[in-house]
Write a protein that holds these residues in place. Structure first.
Motif, short mmCIF file in Angstrom:
data_model
loop_
_atom_site.label_atom_id
_atom_site.label_comp_id
_atom_site.label_asym_id
_atom_site.label_seq_id
_atom_site.Cartn_x
_atom_site.Cartn_y
_atom_site.Cartn_z
N ASN A 55 0.82 -1.22 0.00
CA ASN A 55 0.00 0.00 0.00
C ASN A 55 0.85 1.26 0.00
O ASN A 55 0.46 2.28 -0.55
CB ASN A 55 -0.91 0.01 1.23
CG ASN A 55 -1.98 -1.06 1.13
OD1 ASN A 55 -2.34 -1.46 0.03
ND2 ASN A 55 -2.47 -1.50 2.28
N HIS A 60 2.95 5.49 -5.45
CA HIS A 60 3.93 6.56 -5.40
C HIS A 60 4.62 6.71 -6.74
O HIS A 60 5.20 5.76 -7.26
CB HIS A 60 4.95 6.27 -4.29
CG HIS A 60 5.50 7.50 -3.68
ND1 HIS A 60 6.48 8.23 -4.29
CD2 HIS A 60 5.19 8.15 -2.53
CE1 HIS A 60 6.77 9.27 -3.53
NE2 HIS A 60 5.99 9.24 -2.46
N ARG A 68 21.07 16.89 -4.25
CA ARG A 68 20.90 18.04 -3.36
C ARG A 68 22.24 18.64 -3.01
O ARG A 68 23.25 17.95 -2.94
CB ARG A 68 20.16 17.62 -2.08
CG ARG A 68 18.74 17.18 -2.38
CD ARG A 68 17.97 16.98 -1.12
NE ARG A 68 16.56 16.71 -1.43
CZ ARG A 68 15.63 16.53 -0.49
NH1 ARG A 68 15.96 16.58 0.77
NH2 ARG A 68 14.38 16.29 -0.84
N PHE B 44 12.43 3.71 -0.97
CA PHE B 44 11.30 4.43 -0.39
C PHE B 44 10.58 3.56 0.65
O PHE B 44 10.14 4.07 1.70
CB PHE B 44 10.33 4.83 -1.50
CG PHE B 44 9.10 5.54 -0.99
CD1 PHE B 44 9.13 6.89 -0.70
CD2 PHE B 44 7.91 4.84 -0.78
CE1 PHE B 44 8.00 7.54 -0.21
CE2 PHE B 44 6.78 5.48 -0.29
CZ PHE B 44 6.83 6.84 -0.01
N ARG B 48 10.02 4.59 4.35
CA ARG B 48 8.64 4.67 4.84
C ARG B 48 8.46 3.76 6.06
O ARG B 48 7.74 4.12 7.00
CB ARG B 48 7.69 4.25 3.73
CG ARG B 48 6.23 4.16 4.13
CD ARG B 48 5.63 5.55 4.27
NE ARG B 48 4.29 5.50 4.85
CZ ARG B 48 3.19 5.26 4.15
NH1 ARG B 48 3.26 5.02 2.86
NH2 ARG B 48 2.02 5.26 4.74
N SER B 54 4.94 9.45 4.78
CA SER B 54 5.30 9.35 3.36
C SER B 54 6.13 10.54 2.90
O SER B 54 7.09 10.37 2.14
CB SER B 54 4.02 9.27 2.51
OG SER B 54 3.33 8.10 2.80
N ALA B 58 9.82 10.35 1.38
CA ALA B 58 10.20 10.85 0.05
C ALA B 58 11.39 11.80 0.16
O ALA B 58 12.30 11.77 -0.69
CB ALA B 58 9.01 11.55 -0.60
N ASP B 59 11.40 12.63 1.16
CA ASP B 59 12.51 13.54 1.36
C ASP B 59 13.78 12.78 1.71
O ASP B 59 14.87 13.11 1.22
CB ASP B 59 12.16 14.52 2.49
CG ASP B 59 13.13 15.67 2.58
OD1 ASP B 59 13.23 16.44 1.61
OD2 ASP B 59 13.81 15.79 3.62
N GLU B 122 -0.97 7.74 1.17
CA GLU B 122 -0.99 6.32 0.85
C GLU B 122 -1.34 5.59 2.13
O GLU B 122 -0.53 5.48 3.02
CB GLU B 122 0.38 5.86 0.34
CG GLU B 122 0.83 6.55 -0.95
CD GLU B 122 1.48 7.88 -0.68
OE1 GLU B 122 1.72 8.17 0.50
OE2 GLU B 122 1.71 8.63 -1.63
#
Lengths: 251, 186
Positions: A55, A60, A68, B44, B48, B54, B58-59, B122
């Motif tokens: 999930n 995503h 960065r 990710f 997570r 989320s 992501a960052d 999500e």
């Protein structure tokens, strides 16, 4: 009441729950029917846990990667120490600048007092006049005072010039005494008469002695600034002994 | 049947990554985009699982791939590239989780007060999310690597910097703690 699971059955039950294989589940439930409920709980937990991953990642989108500029920061402790040092340096710099800007100009040594020893003059031939000027009594007749006369130490010893004519003896004695700063008292019995005198460069005592010898009296210095004129002469008649021998002045 | 379950391999060797790394180190910068897209979902998922949130994940992923982009020359090839990458992902995610510790405590206090936790974009099973939130970042990383990324115990040991037995013991304890929190009636 939950039944305690033996360790070997526990390990096997976790393997079956993680595999989620229906055949393995049926096999386990056939061998350990008393743990079938516990197995179903763990199967559900494993399903939920693994399903949470699907999930979380399925919807995503992959963003574009842009490196960065910020790298991994230094440890927080290092940041605090560096910040503290920077602040301390800033404080020191500020203090130094402020102190330099507000500092007073350099102080020159100040002379509080100058003490000098009096200059000792060597023996010279310079003449120092006396502080007290010579007092000249008013004269009935004009007299001339010669300059450049050496001044003796006491007034009565200072040589004086006195010229009187046709003056009473009593007034002449008063004047002579006042010239030297004396108060003249004349004793009773004194015989006054008209006289003329001319003294040039004579002291007071000499004048009085000379007049006493001529007119028969004796001056007595009392020591307190007073001269008493006694109409008598020691060892002889007051008026007849004109030589003046044995007469004395002062005490 | 049970023996087949026990002996099932967790993952297979994969040497394609070594070729990509060699190409990148040879000067082909476009290869890194391939690596990035290939492993984005896995990294990710790890972030997570450790961070739960989320947006924070992501960052953190961008931070992780920035580190890989700059330090890929340090990859010594003693382990698989994916293991090296996951180690970076776990360490960076745990580091980020410590930064956001205050926020996680605020979430716990909100839940303890009987209020509903904010719904994520999500959606994760709230029961799982709640149980994960009560674990330490290290426990969350172990469960994520094993149940989400399906790494072997050897790979997990490499990823967390320990030996296999220690990784196995820590994984079992993390799973037990998760079960306790999961089965607590809401």
């Amino acid at each position: 009441m939950r039944q305690r699971v033996p360790s070997d059955v526990e390990r096997l039950m976790w393997l079956v729950a993680e595999s989620n294989d229906p055949n393995a589940i049926a096999d386990f439930e056939g061998r350990f029917p008393e743990f079938s409920l516990e197995l179903s709980r763990r199967c559900r937990m494993m399903s939920d846990l693994k399903g949470a991953r699907a999930n979380s990642a399925s919807d995503h989108r992959i963003p574009v990667f842009t490196p960065r500029s910020t790298q991994m920061g230094p440890p927080r402790k290092t940041v605090w120490v560096a910040s503290g040092l920077a602040l301390a340096a800033l404080a020191m710099a500020s203090y130094s600048v402020t102190k330099w800007a507000t500092a007073p100009p350099p102080v020159l040594p100040k002379v509080e007092q100058v003490i000098t020893e009096p200059v000792q003059l060597r023996d010279t031939n310079v003449y120092v006049p006396p502080k007290q000027p010579v007092e000249t009594p008013p004269l009935q007749n004009p007299t001339s005072v010669p300059p450049n006369i050496q001044q003796p130490t006491s007034p009565q010893e200072q040589p004086k010039t006195l010229r009187l004519s046709n003056t009473s003896l009593r007034a002449a004695l008063q004047m002579i005494g006042e010239m030297a700063g004396y108060h003249v008292e004349i004793a009773p019995g004194f015989k006054d008469q008209q006289i003329s005198i001319d003294y040039n460069g004579e002291t007071t005592s000499n004048m009085l002695k000379d007049l006493g010898a001529q007119y028969g009296f004796t001056p007595f210095d009392q020591g307190d600034g007073t001269i008493i004129i006694v109409p008598a002469v020691d060892g002889g008649p007051p008026l007849d002994d004109s030589n003046g021998s044995g007469r004395r002045l002062g005490g | 049947m049970l023996s087949a379950v026990i002996e099932k391999p967790r993952s297979e060797n994969f040497d394609e990554d070594t070729i990509l790394v060699d190409r990148y180190l040879a000067g082909d910068d476009t290869v890194f985009e391939i690596i990035y897209r290939k492993y984005y979902d896995k990294v990710f998922a790890i972030a997570r699982g450790v961070l739960i949130d989320s947006d924070e994940a992501a960052d953190a992923v961008q931070e992780i791939f920035t580190l890989v982009y700059r330090h890929l020359k340090r990859f010594d090839r003693r382990s698989k590239f994916s293991t090296w990458l996951f180690r970076i992902a776990v360490n960076r995610s745990i580091q980020e989780s410590r930064k956001h510790r205050f926020k996680n405590r605020t979430v716990e206090l909100t839940e303890a007060a009987g209020k509903e936790a904010p719904v994520e974009k999500e959606e994760m099973d709230p029961r799982v999310q709640l149980a994960l939130a009560k674990l330490s970042p290290q426990d969350r990383a172990l469960l994520t690597l094993f149940y989400w990324e399906e790494l072997s115990l050897n790979e997990i040991a490499d990823s967390i910097g320990s030996n296999v037995n220690a990784a196995k013991t820590r994984l079992y304890r993390a799973r037990e703690r998760f079960r306790i929190h999961y089965e607590v009636p809401a």
